[in-house]
Design a protein around this motif. Structure first.
Motif, PDB file in Angstrom:
ATOM      1  N   ILE A   1     -11.565   4.473  -4.043  1.00  0.00           N
ATOM      2  CA  ILE A   1     -10.440   3.708  -3.497  1.00  0.00           C
ATOM      3  C   ILE A   1     -10.886   2.269  -3.290  1.00  0.00           C
ATOM      4  O   ILE A   1     -11.929   2.010  -2.686  1.00  0.00           O
ATOM      5  CB  ILE A   1      -9.956   4.294  -2.162  1.00  0.00           C
ATOM      6  CG1 ILE A   1      -9.273   5.651  -2.389  1.00  0.00           C
ATOM      7  CG2 ILE A   1      -9.013   3.332  -1.445  1.00  0.00           C
ATOM      8  CD1 ILE A   1      -8.874   6.362  -1.104  1.00  0.00           C
TER       9      ILE A   1
ATOM     10  N   ILE B   1       0.749   1.220  -0.779  1.00  0.00           N
ATOM     11  CA  ILE B   1       0.048   1.875   0.325  1.00  0.00           C
ATOM     12  C   ILE B   1       1.037   2.400   1.371  1.00  0.00           C
ATOM     13  O   ILE B   1       0.796   3.416   2.020  1.00  0.00           O
ATOM     14  CB  ILE B   1      -0.989   0.918   0.960  1.00  0.00           C
ATOM     15  CG1 ILE B   1      -2.034   1.714   1.755  1.00  0.00           C
ATOM     16  CG2 ILE B   1      -0.336  -0.139   1.835  1.00  0.00           C
ATOM     17  CD1 ILE B   1      -3.242   0.888   2.170  1.00  0.00           C
TER      18      ILE B   1
ATOM     19  N   TYR C   1      -5.376  -0.357  -3.909  1.00  0.00           N
ATOM     20  CA  TYR C   1      -4.299  -0.486  -2.932  1.00  0.00           C
ATOM     21  C   TYR C   1      -4.379  -1.871  -2.291  1.00  0.00           C
ATOM     22  O   TYR C   1      -5.466  -2.422  -2.120  1.00  0.00           O
ATOM     23  CB  TYR C   1      -4.428   0.568  -1.829  1.00  0.00           C
ATOM     24  CG  TYR C   1      -4.329   1.993  -2.281  1.00  0.00           C
ATOM     25  CD1 TYR C   1      -3.135   2.710  -2.164  1.00  0.00           C
ATOM     26  CD2 TYR C   1      -5.442   2.659  -2.809  1.00  0.00           C
ATOM     27  CE1 TYR C   1      -3.047   4.039  -2.560  1.00  0.00           C
ATOM     28  CE2 TYR C   1      -5.362   3.990  -3.219  1.00  0.00           C
ATOM     29  CZ  TYR C   1      -4.165   4.671  -3.086  1.00  0.00           C
ATOM     30  OH  TYR C   1      -4.080   5.986  -3.480  1.00  0.00           O
TER      31      TYR C   1
ATOM     32  N   ILE D   1       2.575   5.686  -0.428  1.00  0.00           N
ATOM     33  CA  ILE D   1       1.649   6.793  -0.630  1.00  0.00           C
ATOM     34  C   ILE D   1       1.012   7.283   0.674  1.00  0.00           C
ATOM     35  O   ILE D   1       0.891   8.484   0.910  1.00  0.00           O
ATOM     36  CB  ILE D   1       0.547   6.392  -1.639  1.00  0.00           C
ATOM     37  CG1 ILE D   1       1.171   6.212  -3.032  1.00  0.00           C
ATOM     38  CG2 ILE D   1      -0.573   7.428  -1.687  1.00  0.00           C
ATOM     39  CD1 ILE D   1       0.202   5.746  -4.093  1.00  0.00           C
ATOM     40  N   ALA D   2       0.624   6.342   1.520  1.00  0.00           N
ATOM     41  CA  ALA D   2      -0.117   6.720   2.737  1.00  0.00           C
ATOM     42  C   ALA D   2       0.664   6.484   4.025  1.00  0.00           C
ATOM     43  O   ALA D   2       0.183   6.837   5.106  1.00  0.00           O
ATOM     44  CB  ALA D   2      -1.439   5.962   2.784  1.00  0.00           C
TER      45      ALA D   2
ATOM     46  N   ASN E   1      -5.959  11.224   5.298  1.00  0.00           N
ATOM     47  CA  ASN E   1      -4.882  11.683   4.414  1.00  0.00           C
ATOM     48  C   ASN E   1      -5.383  12.101   3.032  1.00  0.00           C
ATOM     49  O   ASN E   1      -4.588  12.505   2.188  1.00  0.00           O
ATOM     50  CB  ASN E   1      -3.818  10.600   4.262  1.00  0.00           C
ATOM     51  CG  ASN E   1      -3.016  10.381   5.526  1.00  0.00           C
ATOM     52  OD1 ASN E   1      -3.124  11.146   6.477  1.00  0.00           O
ATOM     53  ND2 ASN E   1      -2.198   9.335   5.543  1.00  0.00           N
ATOM     54  N   HIS E   2      -6.696  11.965   2.805  1.00  0.00           N
ATOM     55  CA  HIS E   2      -7.294  12.325   1.517  1.00  0.00           C
ATOM     56  C   HIS E   2      -6.553  11.656   0.356  1.00  0.00           C
ATOM     57  O   HIS E   2      -6.173  12.304  -0.627  1.00  0.00           O
ATOM     58  CB  HIS E   2      -7.294  13.853   1.330  1.00  0.00           C
ATOM     59  CG  HIS E   2      -7.977  14.601   2.432  1.00  0.00           C
ATOM     60  ND1 HIS E   2      -9.348  14.650   2.557  1.00  0.00           N
ATOM     61  CD2 HIS E   2      -7.473  15.314   3.476  1.00  0.00           C
ATOM     62  CE1 HIS E   2      -9.672  15.365   3.624  1.00  0.00           C
ATOM     63  NE2 HIS E   2      -8.551  15.783   4.200  1.00  0.00           N
ATOM     64  N   CYS E   3      -6.357  10.354   0.479  1.00  0.00           N
ATOM     65  CA  CYS E   3      -5.611   9.604  -0.537  1.00  0.00           C
ATOM     66  C   CYS E   3      -6.349   9.593  -1.878  1.00  0.00           C
ATOM     67  O   CYS E   3      -7.583   9.601  -1.934  1.00  0.00           O
ATOM     68  CB  CYS E   3      -5.380   8.176  -0.066  1.00  0.00           C
ATOM     69  SG  CYS E   3      -4.215   8.045   1.303  1.00  0.00           S
ATOM     70  N   ASP E   4      -5.566   9.558  -2.940  1.00  0.00           N
ATOM     71  CA  ASP E   4      -6.130   9.515  -4.284  1.00  0.00           C
ATOM     72  C   ASP E   4      -6.803   8.172  -4.545  1.00  0.00           C
ATOM     73  O   ASP E   4      -6.521   7.167  -3.884  1.00  0.00           O
ATOM     74  CB  ASP E   4      -5.033   9.734  -5.327  1.00  0.00           C
ATOM     75  CG  ASP E   4      -4.464  11.145  -5.294  1.00  0.00           C
ATOM     76  OD1 ASP E   4      -5.188  12.053  -4.847  1.00  0.00           O
ATOM     77  OD2 ASP E   4      -3.300  11.325  -5.707  1.00  0.00           O
TER      78      ASP E   4
ATOM     79  N   MET F   1      -6.490   6.525   5.440  1.00  0.00           N
ATOM     80  CA  MET F   1      -6.640   6.970   4.051  1.00  0.00           C
ATOM     81  C   MET F   1      -7.674   8.089   3.942  1.00  0.00           C
ATOM     82  O   MET F   1      -7.530   9.003   3.126  1.00  0.00           O
ATOM     83  CB  MET F   1      -7.012   5.791   3.161  1.00  0.00           C
ATOM     84  CG  MET F   1      -5.943   4.713   3.119  1.00  0.00           C
ATOM     85  SD  MET F   1      -6.216   3.467   1.841  1.00  0.00           S
ATOM     86  CE  MET F   1      -5.506   4.295   0.413  1.00  0.00           C
TER      87      MET F   1
END
Length: 287
Positions: free
Chosen positions: A143, A264, A205, A267-268, A198-201, A195
């Motif tokens: 990320i 961002i 961002y 998604i988050a 939330n285990h964002c991909d 992030m």
């Protein structure tokens, strides 16, 4: 959750430590404890400690000095992040890296998105852009968070510089044709932690302040708040707007580096930094 933080002595590093969950394990390092430009040291450290997440807040951020020290800027902003990205992938750690709005040339007049083509106009921006490329070429799940005009109660930044100048000056000339979004380092730290939780991909961002402003208007706001908080004991500061051309610097600056936060937020669920609120908080702590 075990998190390795690099650049612990910087603005973001200090704020990240302040915001860090008490039930997590933090390995906070500076350049003395972990030289990110030394690949062997990076591998040995990460192999020994096995963090779940690596947050790279280390950077060479002296924009003008980078013009004279391109090799050092290259080492810290490109080689170091690459070493961390490779080691993170090798030892199954999530890698989060902080980048900058200065990867753009500033020729747009609408907010830059993550898909916009980068075109840095100074050495600092070039090394940060190259660091991004090196990271994604070696760790596709990494990320990268681009941010802008960072300020806080820690380290050196525009807010602290203005307040210091106000202590012995009655008049200042500040650039009024460069546009960006001030961003509180504490809010960046919260965004990173969100992030992680939330285990964002992986991917790029943007995260920045909620209002676009010029340096002149930002300075004016700083002094207004400082006066309201009685932080300035001298007479009222006169702030005059000037053009970039009136104040030449060694490194060119983008005239417009506003970042779009649509990605961002979508998604988050992360909202922009309320920099006006943060500015009151920071000034109350500095003075």
């Amino acid at each position: 959750m075990k998190v390795l933080l690099t650049g612990a002595n910087g603005q973001l590093g200090h704020c990240f430590i302040d915001k860090f969950p008490t039930d997590w394990i933090l390995l906070a390092t500076d350049s003395q404890e972990l030289d990110i430009t030394d690949n062997l040291s990076v591998n040995n450290f990460i192999n020994e400690h096995r963090p779940d997440v690596i947050v790279n807040a280390a950077a060479y951020t002296a924009v003008d000095m980078a013009e004279d020290e391109p090799n050092l800027a290259h080492l810290v902003n490109e080689i170091g992040p690459k070493n961390l990205a490779v080691a993170a992938k090798k030892y199954n750690a999530k890698f989060i890296h902080v980048s900058t709005d200065y990867v753009f040339d500033g020729t747009k007049n609408i907010p830059y998105t993550e898909e916009d083509i980068t075109n840095p106009i100074n050495i600092y921006g070039e090394t940060k852009r190259n660091g991004e490329i090196a990271i994604l070429n070696n760790n596709s799940s990494a990320i990268i968070i681009r941010t802008s005009w960072v300020f806080s109660e820690y380290g050196n930044n525009f807010v602290k510089t203005m307040l210091k100048l106000a202590s012995n000056r009655s008049e200042l000339s500040i650039i009024n044709d460069q546009f960006g979004c001030p961003t509180y380092a504490g809010d960046i730290a919260n965004a990173i932690l969100t992030m992680i939780m939330n285990h964002c991909d992986g991917g790029i961002y943007h995260y920045c302040g909620d209002q676009c402003i010029t340096w002149f208007k930002f300075a004016s706001k700083i002094f207004l708040i400082a006066e309201e908080l009685n932080s300035i004991t001298t007479k009222k500061i006169v702030v005059k707007p000037i053009l970039t051309s009136d104040y030449p610097t060694k490194a060119k600056r983008p005239l417009y580096s506003v970042l779009s936060m649509n990605k961002i937020e979508k998604i988050a669920g992360i909202k922009a930094s309320d920099w006006n609120k943060a500015l009151v908080h920071v000034i109350s702590l500095i003075e």
